[in-house]
Write an enzyme that holds these catalytic residues in place. Structure first.
Site, PDB file in Angstrom:
ATOM      1  N   HIS A   1      35.903  33.444  44.330  1.00 24.66           N
ATOM      2  CA  HIS A   1      36.595  34.568  43.690  1.00 24.66           C
ATOM      3  C   HIS A   1      37.133  34.172  42.322  1.00 24.66           C
ATOM      4  O   HIS A   1      37.574  33.037  42.121  1.00 24.66           O
ATOM      5  CB  HIS A   1      37.716  35.074  44.604  1.00 24.66           C
ATOM      6  CG  HIS A   1      37.197  35.707  45.851  1.00 24.66           C
ATOM      7  ND1 HIS A   1      36.872  34.967  46.966  1.00 24.66           N
ATOM      8  CD2 HIS A   1      36.874  36.991  46.140  1.00 24.66           C
ATOM      9  CE1 HIS A   1      36.394  35.781  47.903  1.00 24.66           C
ATOM     10  NE2 HIS A   1      36.385  37.011  47.424  1.00 24.66           N
TER      11      HIS A   1
ATOM     12  N   ASP B   1      33.579  36.818  42.744  1.00 19.74           N
ATOM     13  CA  ASP B   1      33.854  38.240  42.951  1.00 19.74           C
ATOM     14  C   ASP B   1      35.214  38.643  42.365  1.00 19.74           C
ATOM     15  O   ASP B   1      36.112  37.809  42.212  1.00 19.74           O
ATOM     16  CB  ASP B   1      33.873  38.555  44.451  1.00 19.74           C
ATOM     17  CG  ASP B   1      32.476  38.528  45.063  1.00 19.74           C
ATOM     18  OD1 ASP B   1      31.531  38.060  44.385  1.00 19.74           O
ATOM     19  OD2 ASP B   1      32.328  38.971  46.217  1.00 19.74           O
TER      20      ASP B   1
HETATM   21 ZN   LIG Z   1      35.695  41.572  46.448  1.00 18.97          ZN
END
Ligand SMILES: [Zn+2]
Length: 258
Positions: A205, A59
């Site tokens: 991430h 992400d």
């Molecule tokens: Zn996010």
């Protein structure tokens, strides 16, 4: 980032004997019926627990050279992943978005500004989705069908909007909280390996050094347990419909984010 309720896990139990699996099978039958009527999968919280597939999801990027390095790592490992990108970042690094697609990764919409969606008006949520759709379409020529709300935070109205806009709300099963200070590649891997089960969707991430250290260790360890890595769309397609859960809590994670 919120912490999540952690349901009990029984890693050595055959997932097909669990009540959860039977519930999934019943839902799958309904989902098949929905598909025959042309209704899309609107929310995914897990892959098929009877297949040793897993999806790595990253992400928040792209984050410049760090994301380029991550793409190099994934290429070396021959892993196809899914990137839930933020529209304003995609606009800054269009060449990285192109590279993701060229490398065979899948793109997902992760809003334009990364606001916590339940805190803003629904009209602005729609704008967040649409701006990023336009940015991605401008770069790669086609819109993504996957969406992930920042922090996994949404409500019924937002879910309805996500579905109306033609997206699948793509949540996750495992969150090793790779963004936490002091995380190492080994610690992130350890948390994932503790809880991962077939059909897992792992939340990671873009732009974190610890995550980049974790990826090769995690991939090799999971492969030694027979896991294959697929994109989110492939996870859905190969999941025999065991994916569409309307009545689950808004946030789910098997991994305690500690
Ligand atoms: Zn996010």
């Amino acid at each position: 980032m919120l912490h999540f309720i952690t349901p009990p896990t029984m890693p050595n139990q055959d997932p097909r004997s669990s009540p959860e699996y039977r519930r999934l099978v019943a839902l799958a039958a309904r989902d098949d019926a929905n598909r025959q009527r042309g209704i899309r999968v609107t929310k995914v919280v897990t892959g098929d627990p009877s297949q040793r597939l897993a999806a790595l999801t990253f992400d928040d990027g792209p984050h410049g050279w760090r994301t380029i390095d991550l793409l190099t790592i994934l290429k070396r490992l021959n892993v196809k992943a899914t990137f839930f990108v933020v529209g304003k970042m995609a606009l800054r690094y269009p060449e990285i978005i192109e590279q993701m697609v060229l490398d065979g990764h899948e793109l997902g919409n992760h809003t334009y500004n990364h606001y916590r969606l339940p805190t803003i008006p629904l009209s602005l949520v729609a704008e967040e989705l649409n701006r990023t759709r336009d940015v991605l379409t401008g770069i790669v020529g086609s819109p993504t069908r996957l969406f992930r709300p920042p922090g996994g935070e949404y409500n019924d109205a937002i879910q309805k909007l996500i579905a109306q806009e033609g997206y699948t709300n793509m949540l996750w099963t495992d969150d090793p909280a790779d963004y936490k200070p002091g995380r190492t590649g080994e610690k992130i891997t350890e948390l994932v390996m503790r809880d991962i089960t077939p059909g897992g969707i792992i939340l990671l991430h873009s732009g974190l050094i610890a995550t980049m250290n974790a990826v090769p260790i995690m991939v090799n360890r999971m492969r030694s347990q027979g896991y294959q890595f697929v994109t989110c769309s492939e996870l859905i397609q190969r999941g025999n419909g065991l994916l569409h859960l309307q009545n689950v809590p808004a946030r789910i994670s098997r991994t305690a984010a500690t």
